[in-house]
Design a protein around this motif. Structure first.
Motif, PDB file in Angstrom:
ATOM      1  N   GLY A  16       0.822  -1.217   0.000  1.00 18.24           N
ATOM      2  CA  GLY A  16       0.000   0.000   0.000  1.00 18.24           C
ATOM      3  C   GLY A  16       0.851   1.260   0.000  1.00 18.24           C
ATOM      4  O   GLY A  16       0.508   2.255  -0.645  1.00 18.24           O
ATOM      5  N   GLY A  17       1.974   1.237   0.696  1.00 23.99           N
ATOM      6  CA  GLY A  17       2.891   2.374   0.700  1.00 23.99           C
ATOM      7  C   GLY A  17       3.492   2.622  -0.667  1.00 23.99           C
ATOM      8  O   GLY A  17       3.602   3.767  -1.114  1.00 23.99           O
ATOM      9  N   TRP A  18       3.893   1.546  -1.350  1.00 23.06           N
ATOM     10  CA  TRP A  18       4.452   1.696  -2.702  1.00 23.06           C
ATOM     11  C   TRP A  18       3.420   2.253  -3.665  1.00 23.06           C
ATOM     12  O   TRP A  18       3.726   3.121  -4.489  1.00 23.06           O
ATOM     13  N   ILE A  19       2.195   1.773  -3.585  1.00 26.58           N
ATOM     14  CA  ILE A  19       1.132   2.287  -4.447  1.00 26.58           C
ATOM     15  C   ILE A  19       0.882   3.766  -4.152  1.00 26.58           C
ATOM     16  O   ILE A  19       0.708   4.576  -5.064  1.00 26.58           O
ATOM     17  N   GLY A  20       0.894   4.146  -2.890  1.00 25.22           N
ATOM     18  CA  GLY A  20       0.716   5.547  -2.516  1.00 25.22           C
ATOM     19  C   GLY A  20       1.850   6.433  -3.013  1.00 25.22           C
ATOM     20  O   GLY A  20       1.615   7.546  -3.482  1.00 25.22           O
ATOM     21  N   ILE A  21       3.077   5.956  -2.936  1.00 23.71           N
ATOM     22  CA  ILE A  21       4.227   6.732  -3.414  1.00 23.71           C
ATOM     23  C   ILE A  21       4.152   6.937  -4.920  1.00 23.71           C
ATOM     24  O   ILE A  21       4.364   8.048  -5.427  1.00 23.71           O
ATOM     25  N   ILE A  22       3.816   5.894  -5.652  1.00 23.80           N
ATOM     26  CA  ILE A  22       3.715   6.011  -7.106  1.00 23.80           C
ATOM     27  C   ILE A  22       2.589   6.963  -7.493  1.00 23.80           C
ATOM     28  O   ILE A  22       2.749   7.808  -8.383  1.00 23.80           O
ATOM     29  N   ALA A  23       1.454   6.873  -6.821  1.00 26.30           N
ATOM     30  CA  ALA A  23       0.310   7.732  -7.153  1.00 26.30           C
ATOM     31  C   ALA A  23       0.613   9.199  -6.853  1.00 26.30           C
ATOM     32  O   ALA A  23       0.331  10.073  -7.677  1.00 26.30           O
ATOM     33  N   THR A  24       1.204   9.493  -5.700  1.00 23.77           N
ATOM     34  CA  THR A  24       1.463  10.896  -5.361  1.00 23.77           C
ATOM     35  C   THR A  24       2.592  11.488  -6.182  1.00 23.77           C
ATOM     36  O   THR A  24       2.609  12.688  -6.433  1.00 23.77           O
ATOM     37  N   THR A  25       3.523  10.688  -6.632  1.00 27.30           N
ATOM     38  CA  THR A  25       4.604  11.196  -7.473  1.00 27.30           C
ATOM     39  C   THR A  25       4.113  11.471  -8.887  1.00 27.30           C
ATOM     40  O   THR A  25       4.512  12.448  -9.510  1.00 27.30           O
ATOM     41  N   ALA A  26       3.217  10.650  -9.395  1.00 23.76           N
ATOM     42  CA  ALA A  26       2.765  10.784 -10.776  1.00 23.76           C
ATOM     43  C   ALA A  26       1.702  11.864 -10.951  1.00 23.76           C
ATOM     44  O   ALA A  26       1.598  12.453 -12.021  1.00 23.76           O
ATOM     45  N   LEU A  27       0.906  12.138  -9.935  1.00 23.28           N
ATOM     46  CA  LEU A  27      -0.188  13.088 -10.088  1.00 23.28           C
ATOM     47  C   LEU A  27       0.319  14.533 -10.122  1.00 23.28           C
ATOM     48  O   LEU A  27       1.176  14.909  -9.330  1.00 23.28           O
ATOM     49  N   PRO A  28      -0.239  15.353 -11.020  1.00 22.24           N
ATOM     50  CA  PRO A  28       0.195  16.753 -11.106  1.00 22.24           C
ATOM     51  C   PRO A  28      -0.607  17.675 -10.204  1.00 22.24           C
ATOM     52  O   PRO A  28      -0.694  18.863 -10.473  1.00 22.24           O
ATOM     53  N   GLN A  29      -1.225  17.187  -9.156  1.00 21.95           N
ATOM     54  CA  GLN A  29      -2.119  18.013  -8.362  1.00 21.95           C
ATOM     55  C   GLN A  29      -1.610  18.232  -6.940  1.00 21.95           C
ATOM     56  O   GLN A  29      -2.340  18.090  -5.974  1.00 21.95           O
TER      57      GLN A  29
END
Length: 79
Positions: A16-29
Motif C-alpha cells: 500500500g505504501g508503494w502504491i501511494g508513493i507512485i500515485a502521489t509522485t505521478a499526479l500533477p495536483q
C-alpha cells in the motif's frame, strides 16, 4: 501462526505504501489554485506537481507544460 499474520500485515502495508508513493509522485495536483474572471466562462483551474504544470479551463480544455529541468523551477521550490 502469529508470525505469518504479522508478515502478511507488513507485506500489505508495504504494498500500500508503494502504491501511494507512485500515485502521489505521478499526479500533477500537489498545488491547486483557481481563477474566476468576471464571468464563469473564464474560470481556470491551475495544478502544479513535481513534473508538470497544468491549466484546466471551464470549457474542458486542459493544457499541460512539462518541466524541462528541476533547476529551472521558481525559487519557491528551491528549499
Amino acid at each position: 501462526m502469529a508470525n505469518l499474520g504479522l508478515q502478511l500485515l507488513g507485506y500489505f502495508l508495504a504494498l500500500g505504501g508503494w502504491i501511494g508513493i507512485i500515485a502521489t509522485t505521478a499526479l500533477p495536483q500537489w498545488k491547486q489554485s483557481s481563477y474566476v474572471g468576471d464571468a464563469i466562462i473564464t474560470a481556470v483551474g491551475l495544478y502544479e506537481g513535481l513534473w508538470m504544470s497544468c491549466a484546466s479551463q471551464s470549457t474542458g480544455q486542459v493544457q499541460c507544460k512539462i518541466f524541462d529541468s528541476m533547476l529551472s523551477l521558481d525559487s519557491e521550490y528551491n528549499v
